[in-house]
Design a protein around this motif. Structure first.
Motif, PDB file in Angstrom:
ATOM      1  N   THR A   1       2.864  31.855  23.467  1.00  0.00           N
ATOM      2  CA  THR A   1       1.990  32.275  22.381  1.00  0.00           C
ATOM      3  C   THR A   1       2.737  32.104  21.083  1.00  0.00           C
ATOM      4  OG1 THR A   1       0.894  33.891  23.799  1.00  0.00           O
ATOM      5  CG2 THR A   1       0.680  34.193  21.418  1.00  0.00           C
TER       6      THR A   1
ATOM      7  N   TYR B   1       0.598  24.550  16.935  1.00  0.00           N
ATOM      8  CA  TYR B   1       0.089  24.903  18.277  1.00  0.00           C
ATOM      9  C   TYR B   1       0.186  23.699  19.222  1.00  0.00           C
ATOM     10  CZ  TYR B   1      -2.060  29.231  16.445  1.00  0.00           C
ATOM     11  OH  TYR B   1      -2.297  30.455  15.889  1.00  0.00           O
TER      12      TYR B   1
ATOM     13  N   ARG C   1      -5.168  21.285  20.491  1.00  0.00           N
ATOM     14  CA  ARG C   1      -5.143  22.684  20.076  1.00  0.00           C
ATOM     15  C   ARG C   1      -5.855  22.818  18.738  1.00  0.00           C
ATOM     16  NH1 ARG C   1      -4.674  23.206  24.503  1.00  0.00           N
ATOM     17  NH2 ARG C   1      -3.004  24.134  25.760  1.00  0.00           N
TER      18      ARG C   1
END
Length: 448
Positions: free
Chosen positions: A326, A310, A299
């Motif tokens: 998300t 992430y 990520r």
């Protein structure tokens, strides 16, 4: 009254800690059987003896059900608080802290005409957006009015009357309800549902959603939901737990660490970081060693910390078998962390480690070897701002001197990376341009 005596015998031979755990376990029980009746009567006995703690008062008043046995216990606790009204405010404060609610507030109001000197006010209490306000109380001083208002609200929440304010016929007040479960009751319900291997049930599912929306799911709650709960019935609340972890870095990484430790791996979470790309973004993937080896997807983010988060979220989703969430966290280019040189006689190695803690350089690698009568030390790292690998080697009469010299040499080379046009003083007093920086082949090929 607030301090229970450790080891005090229970009427049935159980000590204080055991009884406290039993109170937590049975306070939210819908049934009122012999076990619950025994705990309620013991609460009354301890309260009369002045041995009930503030936390136990809170459980009796705010966590117990509407059965008559619990109502009698709540009445006795309110009577005890009426004799020591300052403790009523302590009960409200403790409950707010444990439930992660806003603190209670005492709101003064204009006194009725002809009321004379004094303060009138009410207490507002509860979760954000669903707070309740107690009856108005008046006293000569503000602290006394606040304590009386706290007691009046607690009595209303407990469904009993304050001593001296009894209704005609001895009727109790209708119990004021707050939304949701008390934390200890929630813990019991969650663990019982997981142990039963069924779904959460409607009441627990609503509480899980409520806590997720309000940001009140704790790390241990998220861990149980993500790693212990299984089955379609848990899917929605497990997804909510994962989304909550994604919204509060570094929760995802912490949950992965706990999972690794649960499988006996103390250092089971590692990060694989690539040098910044042409635009300056960081690329990270996470490796996990637990019940098996896991490697998460790479990520990318502007911030190194955000890229790590992430990557941890992506792997946590994979391990828990849920869609990747998300992560609503701020991501923007990091401000450059400039490399500075230590002032004499500051320790060069410690100064270099400070730059690593600030994120200006990667974790240091070091090697020391004997070269004849002297010692040689080599330090290497990556420069965060440019992604460049840097190596410095120096010698000294002993290991410490060699480390200090190599650390200082590395600091000079790192400084030269930040200002290509300028020169920096070398350790021997000669100026060294940036072009003189030598990087070994292993670094140029991208291996560390």
């Amino acid at each position: 009254m607030a301090g229970a005596q450790p080891g005090l015998p229970h009427a049935s031979g159980r000590d204080t800690e055991e009884w406290h755990e039993e109170l937590i376990r049975l306070a939210g029980s819908a049934a009122f059987d012999a076990s619950v009746a025994s705990v309620a009567s013991e609460a009354v006995r301890r309260c009369h003896a002045g041995l009930l703690t503030v936390r136990e008062m809170r459980l009796v008043l705010l966590a117990t059900g509407d059965a008559s046995g619990w109502a009698s216990a709540r009445r006795v606790v309110i009577e005890a608080l009426a004799a020591n009204q300052e403790m009523a405010w302590q009960v409200l404060v403790m409950h707010s802290q444990l439930e992660v609610w806003p603190p209670p507030k005492f709101l003064t109001q204009q006194a009725p005409a002809g009321a004379g000197p004094g303060t009138t006010g009410r207490v507002t209490f509860g979760p954000a957006g669903s707070q309740v306000t107690g009856p108005a109380e008046r006293a000569l001083s503000r602290p006394e009015a606040k304590a009386r208002a706290a007691l009046a609200l607690l009595a209303w929440l407990a469904g009993v009357t304050v001593p001296g304010q009894e209704r005609a016929g001895g009727c109790e007040v209708d119990r004021l309800a707050l939304p949701g479960m008390v934390t200890e009751v929630f813990d019991q319900c969650l663990r019982q549902a997981l142990a039963a291997a069924d779904g959460p049930g409607q009441e627990l599912e609503e509480e899980l959603r409520r806590r997720a929306r309000a940001g009140r799911l704790r790390h241990r709650d998220m861990y149980l939901l993500l790693f212990d709960a299984r089955g379609e019935a848990w899917a929605e609340v497990r997804t909510a737990a994962l989304e909550r972890a994604a919204s509060m870095p570094p929760a995802a990484a912490r949950l992965l660490h706990w999972h690794a430790e649960h499988h006996g791996e103390e250092d089971g979470v590692t990060y694989e970081e690539s040098p910044s790309d042409a635009e300056g973004r960081h690329q990270v993937r996470v490796h996990l060693q637990a019940e098996r080896a896991w490697t998460g997807p790479a990520r990318t983010a502007w911030s190194r910390k955000t890229a790590r988060h992430y990557a941890a979220c992506a792997l946590l989703a994979e391990v828990s078998g849920l869609p990747e969430p998300t992560a609503p966290v701020k991501d923007e280019p990091e401000r450059a962390k400039r490399i500075t040189l230590p002032a004499q006689p500051e320790d060069s190695v410690k100064y270099l480690n400070k730059h690593h803690q600030r994120g200006a350089i990667s974790k240091l690698k070091a090697s020391v070897r004997a070269v004849g009568a002297r010692w040689e030390c080599a330090y290497s790292c990556w420069h965060t701002a440019t992604g460049a690998p840097v190596l410095a080697t120096a010698t000294g009469q002993g290991k410490i001197q060699a480390r200090q010299a190599a650390a200082l040499e590395l600091l000079h080379k790192l400084c030269s990376l930040e200002s290509p046009e300028r020169t920096v003083p070398a350790p021997n007093g000669q100026d060294r341009p940036r072009a003189a920086l030598e990087v070994p082949r292993s670094f140029r090929t991208g291996t560390q």
